[in-house]
Design a protein around this motif. Sequence first.
Motif, PDB file in Angstrom:
ATOM      1  N   TYR A   9       0.838  -1.205   0.000  1.00 45.04           N
ATOM      2  CA  TYR A   9       0.000   0.000   0.000  1.00 45.04           C
ATOM      3  C   TYR A   9       0.867   1.247   0.000  1.00 45.04           C
ATOM      4  CZ  TYR A   9      -4.020  -2.925   0.987  1.00 45.04           C
ATOM      5  OH  TYR A   9      -5.016  -3.864   0.894  1.00 45.04           O
ATOM      6  N   ARG A  40     -10.721   7.131  -2.783  1.00 45.97           N
ATOM      7  CA  ARG A  40     -10.587   6.265  -3.958  1.00 45.97           C
ATOM      8  C   ARG A  40      -9.353   5.386  -3.799  1.00 45.97           C
ATOM      9  NH1 ARG A  40      -9.532   8.783  -9.896  1.00 45.97           N
ATOM     10  NH2 ARG A  40      -9.333   6.846 -11.070  1.00 45.97           N
ATOM     11  N   TRP A  41      -9.518   4.099  -3.996  1.00 45.24           N
ATOM     12  CA  TRP A  41      -8.434   3.122  -3.934  1.00 45.24           C
ATOM     13  C   TRP A  41      -8.229   2.574  -5.336  1.00 45.24           C
ATOM     14  CZ3 TRP A  41     -11.697   4.268  -0.159  1.00 45.24           C
ATOM     15  CH2 TRP A  41     -11.227   4.325   1.149  1.00 45.24           C
ATOM     16  N   THR A  43      -5.887  -0.081  -7.512  1.00 45.94           N
ATOM     17  CA  THR A  43      -4.928  -1.170  -7.431  1.00 45.94           C
ATOM     18  C   THR A  43      -4.281  -1.338  -8.798  1.00 45.94           C
ATOM     19  OG1 THR A  43      -6.280  -2.258  -5.768  1.00 45.94           O
ATOM     20  CG2 THR A  43      -4.612  -3.605  -6.851  1.00 45.94           C
ATOM     21  N   VAL A  55      -1.591  -1.056  -3.964  1.00 47.66           N
ATOM     22  CA  VAL A  55      -2.849  -0.356  -3.750  1.00 47.66           C
ATOM     23  C   VAL A  55      -2.507   1.096  -3.431  1.00 47.66           C
ATOM     24  CG1 VAL A  55      -4.973  -0.216  -2.399  1.00 47.66           C
ATOM     25  CG2 VAL A  55      -3.945  -2.456  -2.887  1.00 47.66           C
ATOM     26  N   GLU A  57      -3.776   4.255  -2.067  1.00 50.37           N
ATOM     27  CA  GLU A  57      -4.900   4.511  -1.161  1.00 50.37           C
ATOM     28  C   GLU A  57      -4.902   5.948  -0.664  1.00 50.37           C
ATOM     29  OE1 GLU A  57      -4.694   2.295   2.471  1.00 50.37           O
ATOM     30  OE2 GLU A  57      -2.603   2.786   2.784  1.00 50.37           O
TER      31      GLU A  57
END
Length: 135
Positions: A9, A40-41, A43, A55, A57
């Motif tokens: 992350y 909003r994430w 990937t 990810v 993040e």
Amino acid sequence: MDFTIHQSYLPTDDPDKALEFYRDALGFEVREDVSDEAGRWVTVGPAGQPDTSIVLEPPATDPDITAEERRTIVELMAKGSLGCIVLTTPDVDATFERVRAAGADVVQEPADQPYGLRDCAFRDPAGNLVRINQG
């Protein structure tokens, strides 16, 4: 024990700019793009490696952190001191030229390190350090 790193992350405060870096400059695939009221994430991951993802993040969305901790996270991001990831590529010089041509923030041009690696480094749009080793 046998492990594979599945996800890592990194905080980002602008998913669209992050996509320009990770998708357009590095050539990563977008695996997921999910939004809710907290942010909003996105990937992403290297093509051909579906089990390895990053990810991107929103920072400081954990409901258990304090307002002071949120401020600290934002300050660390602004300094480029919060996130880091190290990637490996077969040709660091060609990768460097491609990423630089895309307008990425260069931290270090390709160099042979005294510890045996040839590498370079960039900052992503959120200030995270992205080191790229030749492997």
